[in-house]
Design a protein around this motif. Structure first.
Motif, short mmCIF file in Angstrom:
data_model
loop_
_atom_site.label_atom_id
_atom_site.label_comp_id
_atom_site.label_asym_id
_atom_site.label_seq_id
_atom_site.Cartn_x
_atom_site.Cartn_y
_atom_site.Cartn_z
N ALA A 20 -12.99 3.10 2.40
CA ALA A 20 -13.55 3.03 3.88
C ALA A 20 -14.28 2.09 4.29
O ALA A 20 -14.45 1.55 5.49
CB ALA A 20 -13.64 4.28 4.37
N ASP A 21 -15.28 1.76 3.25
CA ASP A 21 -16.37 0.68 3.66
C ASP A 21 -15.75 -1.03 3.48
O ASP A 21 -16.41 -1.83 3.86
CB ASP A 21 -17.58 0.92 2.50
N GLU A 22 -14.59 -0.98 2.90
CA GLU A 22 -13.97 -2.41 2.57
C GLU A 22 -13.89 -3.13 4.07
O GLU A 22 -13.55 -2.57 4.84
CB GLU A 22 -12.93 -2.27 1.87
N VAL A 23 -14.24 -4.18 4.18
CA VAL A 23 -14.27 -5.06 5.22
C VAL A 23 -12.52 -5.48 5.27
O VAL A 23 -11.94 -5.93 4.53
CB VAL A 23 -14.85 -6.34 5.40
N LEU A 44 0.79 -1.12 0.07
CA LEU A 44 -0.07 -0.03 -0.04
C LEU A 44 0.64 1.21 0.01
O LEU A 44 0.45 2.08 -0.73
CB LEU A 44 -0.99 0.00 1.18
N GLU A 45 2.06 1.20 0.81
CA GLU A 45 2.75 2.65 0.77
C GLU A 45 3.57 2.58 -0.78
O GLU A 45 3.48 3.68 -1.15
CB GLU A 45 3.96 2.28 1.78
N ARG A 46 3.92 1.42 -1.27
CA ARG A 46 4.36 1.51 -2.60
C ARG A 46 3.39 2.30 -3.89
O ARG A 46 3.55 3.07 -4.40
CB ARG A 46 4.97 0.21 -3.04
N THR A 76 -6.21 5.62 2.43
CA THR A 76 -7.42 5.39 3.18
C THR A 76 -6.98 3.87 3.93
O THR A 76 -7.51 3.97 5.35
CB THR A 76 -8.80 5.32 2.53
N GLN A 77 -6.60 2.84 3.28
CA GLN A 77 -6.36 1.66 3.88
C GLN A 77 -5.27 1.78 4.72
O GLN A 77 -5.27 0.95 5.74
CB GLN A 77 -6.17 0.67 2.76
N LEU A 78 -4.30 2.51 4.56
CA LEU A 78 -3.09 2.64 5.36
C LEU A 78 -3.57 3.34 6.81
O LEU A 78 -2.97 2.78 7.93
CB LEU A 78 -1.97 3.41 4.81
N THR A 79 -4.26 4.19 6.74
CA THR A 79 -4.98 4.92 8.00
C THR A 79 -5.72 3.91 8.75
O THR A 79 -5.69 3.98 10.07
CB THR A 79 -5.63 6.23 7.62
N ARG A 80 -6.18 3.00 8.19
CA ARG A 80 -7.31 1.98 8.94
C ARG A 80 -6.27 0.86 9.42
O ARG A 80 -6.48 0.48 10.49
CB ARG A 80 -8.14 1.38 7.93
N LEU A 81 -5.09 0.61 8.64
CA LEU A 81 -4.24 -0.49 9.13
C LEU A 81 -3.19 -0.12 10.21
O LEU A 81 -2.79 -0.76 10.99
CB LEU A 81 -3.54 -1.02 7.92
N HIS A 113 1.48 10.94 9.27
CA HIS A 113 1.62 11.19 7.87
C HIS A 113 0.68 10.74 7.04
O HIS A 113 0.56 11.52 5.98
CB HIS A 113 3.20 11.32 7.69
N HIS A 114 0.35 9.67 6.92
CA HIS A 114 -0.62 9.31 5.98
C HIS A 114 -2.11 9.96 6.09
O HIS A 114 -2.63 10.49 5.07
CB HIS A 114 -0.93 7.68 6.34
N ALA A 115 -2.44 10.10 7.64
CA ALA A 115 -3.64 10.72 7.61
C ALA A 115 -3.41 12.36 7.22
O ALA A 115 -4.41 12.90 6.46
CB ALA A 115 -4.13 10.78 9.23
#
Length: 816
Positions: free
Chosen positions: A439-442, A391-393, A412-417, A423-425
């Motif tokens: 954001a809705d993905e499980v 995801l970072e790449r 979005t996925q990085l802020t959740r994980l 810095h991602h936010a």
């Protein structure tokens, strides 16, 4: 109590009456026939005394009453049909009294048992016994050849196949002869010339599938030898006969691929597909052809058509994706990979997807769509560490490419994980906040457990590419072949040349070895030297037949040579050699004689394995087929060349061919020895001993010396037995136990030939080392008496030289 049984005892009787008398009273009972006869059989088995019957049989043998002994042994075999040792003894006795059909029935029963149990070497030994009783029988010779081939004894197999092929040809069974020649070709698969001639022979006989198969096999062998051009010619001949032969089409594809002309193979396959558009193998070959031709678009279209009819072939898209990559079309490569991503993951083939994505990223490390495939794979695998890294790449590559949608998805996925990564936010806020769909993905659960189908379905439903994802090209529809031109008639019908090769007629297999009368070679200068050269070539064939033991073929060949060239010294030399070999003069037949006897059995189509064996009467009533030798003008030049090549290869193969290993020859020698076939056993032990050396750290040399000595003794050549026993005794590296055994055998051999002093010295040495070794004390005492009486000019009263084999044990039969 007195018991009397009245009534018929035949199997067809349905009832009988048993009268049992008890002190004058009579009671009658009735039983059904089958029950009663079953009771009688059980009763007979209960009262059968095998030991008593065996003693009676051995007593009859001692008295020389062989028919009576046969009766006793037959009773044993009837009650114990699996006692194959007794069956073998019974067969030997039938052979001694001249009842060959009964002997053959016994031996055939043993041979089939050994063959069914996969005891090939023992089966060979028993079939050899049958061959001695019934020489020239093609069924037995074929069985032997098949068994030799299975044991990798190429030389022996080829010799027997040659004799069988010649017999079939003499009987006019041309197709059977070709079938046998094909078996010989299988013994030497690298000889493509012979296989091509066989194909031409099949073609002449109208056996088109067999001809096509031979051409195709020749092509395959040529491919392995890196000769694609000649291979293509062979495959072309096969396809002229059978235009839709898949094996030949695969060969064409392989040959064209090796030549770099796979597009020509693709055109040929498309022509065949016109008549069979639903053939999955053809569609698969077409896709392979376009991949080999590096035509990515046509390869993709062919794979699409294949997957439409067979969804499990979706992995073929991986080849298409890699092909696009090879031709520098990375976007198309990623598009094709994305097309099958979800199916690959659903089929749990994630490793294959990751391998492809690694190749894509190796070509273009910042390719955003390839990175989204990488994220998808790690998401499905629930590998948090790799998912976060991918995801970072993706975020970095999307930012560099100005693809905000893909960057927002990754952030979005990085802020959740990893919510602790501020810095991602911050970057996500700069882009306008989290992507709603992402954001809705499980989020996957990282407990190390496998994903359930429900969770997989949920993540699959929500995971989609962004708007920048490359779409399928326009016109991507079901693959059709309507644009392919009509198939050429040359591919639909065999050519006249292929179906009737020039100069190829099938009237005899051994044609070139029996030169033509009507077609004498045209010689302009020195006819005598030309005839001598031709005669010398044919006499080489005669030498081969004599060496292989095919006396009848050698005699026939000499007869025809004498008709053509008249009486010649070199022909007379061969006749004299045949007379010595057979220990009986061979009458030179009159020119009027035109028939030879050779027995050709017609076997059922399913072969001899498992087929019911003929009764002795049936075997005895088989009539020999009298076949006139083929006139010289009918000789088939095509197969004559095949036969000549086989003969030459057989002669060369005796020295160069791989013909079994030590264990094979040694164990075959043991099998022959068990069957009292000592000449054959000697041949095998001599081959085996030539493969080992004294002092090689194994007992093999000593074992061979011991067994060669025993077989020469049984064969009536004790002088050679002395030689082998001595060689073993003097061999380096032998243990004391081995020397003791060979010392004893050498002493016994000296006693047998009358060299009593040497025998006495060796027995004394054995006695000095072990006084109870194999009864040496008694034997030494008897020998001392003989020596004493011999010096006094007398013979020991009642002395009889023990028959060889009387003292044989497992130790002496199987080596030291």
């Amino acid at each position: 109590m007195r018991v009397s049984v009245e009534g018929p005892l035949g199997s067809e009787a349905e009832n009988f009456e048993a009268r049992v008398s008890f002190h004058g009273s009579t009671r009658t009972t009735h039983r059904s026939g089958p029950e009663q006869f079953q009771s009688l059989r059980v009763h007979n088995k209960m009262i059968f005394d095998k030991a008593k019957t065996l003693r009676a049989a051995e007593k009859y043998l001692e008295l020389g009453k062989i028919p009576a002994a046969i009766k006793e042994y037959t009773q044993i075999v009837t009650n114990e049909p699996d006692d194959f040792a007794t069956v073998n003894t019974l067969g030997d006795l039938h052979a001694r009294v001249g009842n060959q059909p009964a002997a053959i029935t016994c031996f055939r029963r043993i041979a089939e048992h050994y063959r069914e149990q996969d005891f090939g070497l023992k089966a060979i030994a028993v079939f050899k016994k049958i061959d001695r009783l019934q020489p020239g029988n093609t069924e037995i010779a074929t069985c032997l050849a098949d068994l030799y081939a299975k044991q990798d004894l190429v030389v022996e197999a080829r010799a027997h196949y040659l004799a069988v092929a010649d017999a079939h040809n003499r009987a006019g069974a041309r197709q059977e002869a070709l079938g046998i020649l094909r078996k010989i070709a299988d013994l030497d698969p690298q000889n493509t010339d012979i296989r091509v001639k066989l194909a031409e022979g099949y073609l002449k006989e109208g056996m088109q599938p067999e001809a096509a198969a031979c051409f195709s096999e020749a092509g395959q062998r040529l491919l392995t030898r890196n000769a694609p051009d000649v291979a293509l010619e062979m495959f072309g001949k096969s396809l002229e006969i059978l235009p839709s032969d898949l094996s030949s089409l695969k060969g064409v594809l392989a040959a064209h691929s090796a030549r770099g002309t796979a597009d020509e193979a693709a055109e040929m396959i498309e022509r065949v597909l016109v008549n069979d558009p639903d053939n999955l193998e053809l569609l698969s070959m077409l896709a392979s052809a376009y991949v080999a031709a590096e035509d990515a678009s046509l390869a993709e279209r062919a794979v699409e058509s294949l997957v439409t009819k067979e969804s499990s072939a979706y992995l073929r898209y991986l080849d298409v994706s890699r092909l696009y990559l090879r031709v520098d079309k990375v976007e198309d490569a990623v598009r094709v990979a994305a097309r099958i991503t979800e199916q690959i993951l659903a089929e749990r083939e994630a490793e294959q997807l990751l391998a492809l994505v690694d190749e894509l990223l190796a070509y273009d490390a910042d390719n955003v769509q390839a990175l989204r495939l990488l994220v998808r794979a790690h998401w499905w695998q629930r590998d948090m560490e790799k998912l976060r890294a991918s995801l970072e790449r993706l975020a970095e590559a999307a930012q560099a490419a100005g693809l905000e949608s893909d960057e927002r998805y990754a952030l979005t996925q990085l802020t959740r994980l990893a919510p602790e990564q501020g810095h991602h936010a911050e970057r996500l806020e700069q882009l306008g906040g989290a992507e709603e769909a992402a954001a809705d993905e499980v989020l996957p659960e990282f407990d190390g457990s496998d994903s359930s189908s429900e969770a997989l379905g949920s993540t699959t439903e929500h995971f989609v590419f962004g708007s920048e994802t490359t779409t399928s090209p326009a016109g991507e529809v079901e693959f059709e072949f309507n644009s392919v031109p009509d198939v050429n008639k040359a591919w639909a019908e065999p050519s006249t040349e292929a179906s009737s090769p020039d100069g190829f007629t099938f009237e005899s297999i051994v044609a070139e070895e029996l030169p033509s009368i009507s077609k004498q070679p045209v010689v302009e200068d020195d006819p005598e030297s030309q005839n001598a050269a031709l005669r010398a070539r044919e006499l080489e064939s005669v030498d081969f037949y004599i060496a292989q033991g095919y006396v009848d073929i050698a005699v026939d060949t000499l007869d025809l040579l004498e008709r053509q060239f008249g009486s010649q010294p070199d022909i007379d030399i061969r006749r004299h050699r045949l007379q010595q070999a057979s220990k009986a003069p061979i009458e030179q037949p009159d020119v009027q004689i035109t028939t030879v006897d050779y027995e050709v059995d017609r076997m059922p189509s399913h072969g001899s394995n498992g087929s019911p064996q003929p009764a002795p009467e049936a075997a005895a009533s088989r009539s020999n087929i009298n076949v006139a030798p083929a006139p010289a003008h009918q000789i088939d030049p095509g197969l004559a060349e095949v036969f000549e090549e086989y003969r030459l290869s057989a002669e060369a193969g005796a020295e160069t061919a791989s013909n079994g290993d030590y264990e094979t020859h040694y164990n075959l020698g043991l099998a022959y020895q068990e069957m009292d076939l000592f000449e054959e056993a000697l041949q095998e032990f001599q081959v085996a001993v030539s493969m080992v050396t004294p002092g090689d750290g194994t007992p093999r040399f000593l074992q061979c010396c011991n067994l060669l000595g025993h077989c020469f003794m049984r064969n009536g050549v004790p002088q050679l037995a002395l030689k082998w026993f001595s060689d073993g005794l003097n061999a380096e590296g032998a243990s004391e136990d081995e020397r003791q055994a060979l010392r004893y055998e050498l002493a016994a051999a000296y006693e047998h030939v009358g060299e009593l002093d040497r025998a006495l010295a060796l027995f004394t040495e054995v006695y000095g080392k072990n006084v109870s070794y194999r009864g040496v004390n008694e034997r030494l005492r008897a020998l001392q008496q003989r020596v004493k009486e011999s010096k006094n000019g007398k013979h020991a009263p009642g002395h009889k030289v023990s028959k060889s084999g009387k003292h044989r044990s497992k130790e002496t039969r199987r080596g030291v």
